[in-house]
Design a protein around this motif. Structure first.
Motif, PDB file in Angstrom:
ATOM      1  N   CYS A 118      12.213   6.058   8.480  1.00 31.72           N
ATOM      2  CA  CYS A 118      11.423   5.935   6.883  1.00 31.72           C
ATOM      3  C   CYS A 118      10.318   6.613   6.964  1.00 31.72           C
ATOM      4  CB  CYS A 118      11.199   4.540   6.562  1.00 31.72           C
ATOM      5  SG  CYS A 118      12.737   3.419   6.279  1.00 31.72           S
ATOM      6  N   LEU A 119      10.086   7.175   5.578  1.00 31.67           N
ATOM      7  CA  LEU A 119       8.814   7.757   5.116  1.00 31.67           C
ATOM      8  C   LEU A 119       8.117   7.091   4.489  1.00 31.67           C
ATOM      9  CD1 LEU A 119       7.015  10.447   5.209  1.00 31.67           C
ATOM     10  CD2 LEU A 119       8.572  11.022   2.771  1.00 31.67           C
ATOM     11  N   HIS A 120       6.649   6.885   4.836  1.00 33.25           N
ATOM     12  CA  HIS A 120       6.028   6.024   3.889  1.00 33.25           C
ATOM     13  C   HIS A 120       5.296   6.786   2.865  1.00 33.25           C
ATOM     14  CE1 HIS A 120       5.693   3.604   8.036  1.00 33.25           C
ATOM     15  NE2 HIS A 120       6.982   3.611   7.401  1.00 33.25           N
ATOM     16  N   ARG A 121       5.873   6.587   1.709  1.00 32.64           N
ATOM     17  CA  ARG A 121       5.189   7.197   0.490  1.00 32.64           C
ATOM     18  C   ARG A 121       3.916   6.568  -0.267  1.00 32.64           C
ATOM     19  NH1 ARG A 121       9.487  10.205  -3.160  1.00 32.64           N
ATOM     20  NH2 ARG A 121       7.687  10.020  -4.444  1.00 32.64           N
ATOM     21  N   ASP A 122       3.088   7.294  -0.561  1.00 36.57           N
ATOM     22  CA  ASP A 122       2.132   6.829  -1.400  1.00 36.57           C
ATOM     23  C   ASP A 122       2.344   5.937  -2.684  1.00 36.57           C
ATOM     24  OD1 ASP A 122       0.165   7.422   0.622  1.00 36.57           O
ATOM     25  OD2 ASP A 122      -0.151   9.210  -0.184  1.00 36.57           O
ATOM     26  N   SER A 123       3.427   6.651  -3.406  1.00 39.24           N
ATOM     27  CA  SER A 123       3.714   6.090  -4.673  1.00 39.24           C
ATOM     28  C   SER A 123       5.310   5.770  -4.787  1.00 39.24           C
ATOM     29  CB  SER A 123       3.234   7.187  -5.594  1.00 39.24           C
ATOM     30  OG  SER A 123       4.085   8.395  -5.548  1.00 39.24           O
ATOM     31  N   ARG A 124       5.757   4.947  -5.442  1.00 38.73           N
ATOM     32  CA  ARG A 124       7.046   4.717  -5.716  1.00 38.73           C
ATOM     33  C   ARG A 124       7.986   5.669  -6.412  1.00 38.73           C
ATOM     34  NH1 ARG A 124       8.467  -1.372  -7.218  1.00 38.73           N
ATOM     35  NH2 ARG A 124      10.363  -0.659  -7.353  1.00 38.73           N
ATOM     36  N   PRO A 125       9.150   6.056  -6.093  1.00 40.85           N
ATOM     37  CA  PRO A 125       9.890   6.913  -6.876  1.00 40.85           C
ATOM     38  C   PRO A 125      10.179   6.129  -8.267  1.00 40.85           C
ATOM     39  CG  PRO A 125      11.105   6.580  -4.795  1.00 40.85           C
ATOM     40  CD  PRO A 125       9.757   5.875  -4.950  1.00 40.85           C
ATOM     41  N   ARG A 126      10.355   7.083  -9.331  1.00 43.20           N
ATOM     42  CA  ARG A 126      10.499   6.449 -10.728  1.00 43.20           C
ATOM     43  C   ARG A 126      12.015   6.344 -10.818  1.00 43.20           C
ATOM     44  NH1 ARG A 126       6.859  11.224 -13.385  1.00 43.20           N
ATOM     45  NH2 ARG A 126       4.974  10.410 -12.979  1.00 43.20           N
ATOM     46  N   VAL A 127      12.235   5.099 -11.408  1.00 48.72           N
ATOM     47  CA  VAL A 127      13.542   4.520 -11.726  1.00 48.72           C
ATOM     48  C   VAL A 127      14.090   4.983 -12.975  1.00 48.72           C
ATOM     49  CG1 VAL A 127      14.964   2.545 -11.823  1.00 48.72           C
ATOM     50  CG2 VAL A 127      13.122   2.664 -10.034  1.00 48.72           C
ATOM     51  N   HIS A 184       9.022   2.476  16.285  1.00 50.45           N
ATOM     52  CA  HIS A 184       7.842   3.189  16.025  1.00 50.45           C
ATOM     53  C   HIS A 184       7.419   2.580  14.821  1.00 50.45           C
ATOM     54  CE1 HIS A 184       4.833   6.222  15.292  1.00 50.45           C
ATOM     55  NE2 HIS A 184       5.526   6.478  14.255  1.00 50.45           N
ATOM     56  N   VAL A 185       6.117   2.416  14.486  1.00 54.35           N
ATOM     57  CA  VAL A 185       5.561   2.230  12.933  1.00 54.35           C
ATOM     58  C   VAL A 185       4.241   2.849  13.164  1.00 54.35           C
ATOM     59  CG1 VAL A 185       4.599   0.512  11.534  1.00 54.35           C
ATOM     60  CG2 VAL A 185       6.524  -0.101  13.037  1.00 54.35           C
ATOM     61  N   GLY A 186       4.095   3.885  12.376  1.00 53.44           N
ATOM     62  CA  GLY A 186       3.087   4.702  12.279  1.00 53.44           C
ATOM     63  C   GLY A 186       2.528   4.790  10.760  1.00 53.44           C
ATOM     64  N   ARG A 187       1.383   5.549  10.280  1.00 56.89           N
ATOM     65  CA  ARG A 187       0.936   5.599   9.231  1.00 56.89           C
ATOM     66  C   ARG A 187       2.058   6.524   7.990  1.00 56.89           C
ATOM     67  NH1 ARG A 187      -0.985   7.634   5.001  1.00 56.89           N
ATOM     68  NH2 ARG A 187      -2.640   8.722   4.225  1.00 56.89           N
ATOM     69  N   SER A 188       2.653   7.279   8.617  1.00 60.12           N
ATOM     70  CA  SER A 188       3.493   7.955   7.418  1.00 60.12           C
ATOM     71  C   SER A 188       5.062   7.851   7.884  1.00 60.12           C
ATOM     72  CB  SER A 188       3.254   9.573   7.620  1.00 60.12           C
ATOM     73  OG  SER A 188       3.411  10.118   9.035  1.00 60.12           O
ATOM     74  N   THR A 189       5.390   7.443   8.968  1.00 65.12           N
ATOM     75  CA  THR A 189       6.730   7.199   9.384  1.00 65.12           C
ATOM     76  C   THR A 189       7.188   5.796  10.216  1.00 65.12           C
ATOM     77  OG1 THR A 189       7.145   8.492  11.246  1.00 65.12           O
ATOM     78  CG2 THR A 189       7.740   9.602   9.263  1.00 65.12           C
ATOM     79  N   GLU A 242       0.693  -1.306  -0.082  1.00 65.85           N
ATOM     80  CA  GLU A 242       0.028   0.035  -0.060  1.00 65.85           C
ATOM     81  C   GLU A 242       0.798   1.251  -0.085  1.00 65.85           C
ATOM     82  OE1 GLU A 242      -0.380  -2.396   2.520  1.00 65.85           O
ATOM     83  OE2 GLU A 242      -2.189  -3.379   1.268  1.00 65.85           O
ATOM     84  N   ARG A 243       1.920   0.984   0.623  1.00 64.16           N
ATOM     85  CA  ARG A 243       2.765   2.372   0.744  1.00 64.16           C
ATOM     86  C   ARG A 243       4.361   2.028   0.560  1.00 64.16           C
ATOM     87  NH1 ARG A 243       1.246   6.772   4.695  1.00 64.16           N
ATOM     88  NH2 ARG A 243       1.448   7.949   2.927  1.00 64.16           N
ATOM     89  N   PHE A 244       5.041   2.919   0.177  1.00 65.06           N
ATOM     90  CA  PHE A 244       6.457   2.356  -0.287  1.00 65.06           C
ATOM     91  C   PHE A 244       7.406   3.253   0.771  1.00 65.06           C
ATOM     92  CE2 PHE A 244      10.298   3.389  -2.549  1.00 65.06           C
ATOM     93  CZ  PHE A 244      10.727   2.237  -2.956  1.00 65.06           C
ATOM     94  N   PRO A 245       8.489   2.538   1.663  1.00 62.47           N
ATOM     95  CA  PRO A 245       9.034   3.285   2.695  1.00 62.47           C
ATOM     96  C   PRO A 245      10.454   3.699   1.893  1.00 62.47           C
ATOM     97  CG  PRO A 245       9.412   0.737   2.676  1.00 62.47           C
ATOM     98  CD  PRO A 245       8.476   0.884   1.842  1.00 62.47           C
ATOM     99  N   VAL A 246      10.946   4.971   2.208  1.00 57.67           N
ATOM    100  CA  VAL A 246      12.061   5.595   1.851  1.00 57.67           C
ATOM    101  C   VAL A 246      12.763   6.032   3.172  1.00 57.67           C
ATOM    102  CG1 VAL A 246      11.469   6.007  -0.642  1.00 57.67           C
ATOM    103  CG2 VAL A 246      11.229   7.593   1.164  1.00 57.67           C
ATOM    104  N   GLY A 247      13.971   5.962   3.282  1.00 59.12           N
ATOM    105  CA  GLY A 247      14.747   6.369   4.458  1.00 59.12           C
ATOM    106  C   GLY A 247      14.900   7.806   4.346  1.00 59.12           C
ATOM    107  N   ILE A 248      14.746   8.414   5.561  1.00 59.76           N
ATOM    108  CA  ILE A 248      14.897   9.679   5.536  1.00 59.76           C
ATOM    109  C   ILE A 248      16.059  10.385   6.395  1.00 59.76           C
ATOM    110  CG2 ILE A 248      12.724  10.498   4.589  1.00 59.76           C
ATOM    111  CD1 ILE A 248      11.606  11.065   7.350  1.00 59.76           C
TER     112      ILE A 248
END
Length: 140
Positions: A131-140, A104-109, A75-81
């Motif tokens: 990690c930030l939980h993004r709604d969409s994946r970054p483009r490769v 900690h595990v939340g909806r956005s981080t 559903e979401r895509f984690p990226v390290g911040i």
């Protein structure tokens, strides 16, 4: 990377060469409670012959990001911040093993602690990854 992942996070990225593969990182356990992986010291040393701090950071971020993905993917895509690493001692040979556990595990981080130890069980590095939980994946 070999993994026993109930939500197969690696399936979507299997066609892209991964840094973790180049560094020899192996995932040993992947659950929502902890992700365990190991990495050889050989090939990941700095010029003075000890494990490179950046290699420990790559292992930590790999394990922490995988842990975050276990909670939010697909559903979401984690990226390290944010990644912080404290290096306690050197490793010169063998393998180091990292264990990532959620803080900690939340909806956005999410934030995890990753402890990296040498083959004698001595702590080499303690890391914390957010990690930030993004709604969409970054483009490769």
């Amino acid at each position: 990377m070999s993994a026993d992942v109930s939500t197969d996070v690696s399936a979507d990225v299997s066609t892209v060469e991964q840094l973790a593969d180049r560094m020899g990182i192996e995932l040993l356990t992947t659950t929502r409670e902890e992700v365990v992986g190991r990495m050889p010291v050989a090939g990941n040393r700095q010029p003075f012959g000890v494990l490179h701090g950046g290699a420990s950071a790559v292992l930590a971020e790999t394990l922490g990001s995988t842990l975050a993905a276990m909670h939010v993917y697909p559903e979401r895509f984690p990226v390290g911040i944010e990644l912080s690493c404290t290096h306690h001692r050197s490793a010169t040979a063998g393998w180091v093993t990292g264990v990532a556990r959620p803080i900690h595990v939340g909806r956005s981080t999410s934030t995890s602690e990753i402890v990296i130890s040498d083959e004698q069980g001595r702590r080499v590095c303690t890391a914390r990854l957010t990690c930030l939980h993004r709604d969409s994946r970054p483009r490769v």
